[in-house]
Design a protein around this motif. Sequence first.
Motif, PDB file in Angstrom:
ATOM      1  N   THR A  95      39.661  43.965  36.363  1.00 45.33           N
ATOM      2  CA  THR A  95      40.482  43.092  37.186  1.00 45.33           C
ATOM      3  C   THR A  95      40.874  43.816  38.464  1.00 45.33           C
ATOM      4  N   GLN A  96      40.720  43.152  39.601  1.00 41.61           N
ATOM      5  CA  GLN A  96      41.170  43.741  40.854  1.00 41.61           C
ATOM      6  C   GLN A  96      42.690  43.652  40.896  1.00 41.61           C
ATOM      7  N   LEU A  97      43.340  44.771  41.194  1.00 42.70           N
ATOM      8  CA  LEU A  97      44.794  44.800  41.238  1.00 42.70           C
ATOM      9  C   LEU A  97      45.320  44.189  42.527  1.00 42.70           C
ATOM     10  N   LYS A  98      46.427  43.493  42.411  1.00 40.83           N
ATOM     11  CA  LYS A  98      47.115  42.975  43.590  1.00 40.83           C
ATOM     12  C   LYS A  98      47.775  44.143  44.311  1.00 40.83           C
ATOM     13  N   SER A  99      48.124  43.945  45.564  1.00 42.24           N
ATOM     14  CA  SER A  99      48.697  45.029  46.357  1.00 42.24           C
ATOM     15  C   SER A  99      49.996  45.553  45.746  1.00 42.24           C
ATOM     16  N   SER A 100      50.793  44.695  45.131  1.00 41.82           N
ATOM     17  CA  SER A 100      52.039  45.147  44.505  1.00 41.82           C
ATOM     18  C   SER A 100      51.744  46.048  43.305  1.00 41.82           C
TER      19      SER A 100
END
Length: 178
Positions: A11-16
Amino acid sequence: MFKKIQVGSSTQLKSSAVRGLKASVVEQYPALAQIIDEMVPKKGTPVYSIKCQNPRGTLYSVRDEILFVQPKNDLIFPTLRVAMQYPGMMKSVTVDKGTIRAALKGANIMAPGLTSEGGSIEGDIPAGTPVVIHVEGKSQPIAVGKMELSADTIRAEKTGVAIISVTFLGDGLWKHEK
């Protein structure tokens, strides 16, 4: 621990989440504070969280390179490649030459390997601290682990499991390509 790995979903992580990961890494490894933005860029480069089925945990990947591992319900550890690239990032111990064979098969490090001639533990390292493991006479580390016993206890008792091996030279993480 990561002798053989079986990866699951990525899963690509969100910036937060990336900011949280970077904050956790810097909290555990203050020596990386100056270079964390180079390792894990702020924008433009995706950071992936890869679920690992066997052993259970999470791998963190940037630019198709796994930088950090987090066994289930544990600390974040750098991969051996990261520990080699940034040698002063974490506490270090040295094992005697007799420990090499077992360590390269993923065995935990026993106290006699640290207390016999050739082995050493510098300073006071509390239990639960991530460490990089070197072999006497060699400059590159062979493993990353977690102190099971404190340095003082290891010196006093000279017996038992001293370090739980997390990743080692030639294990599934070393060989893994995304």
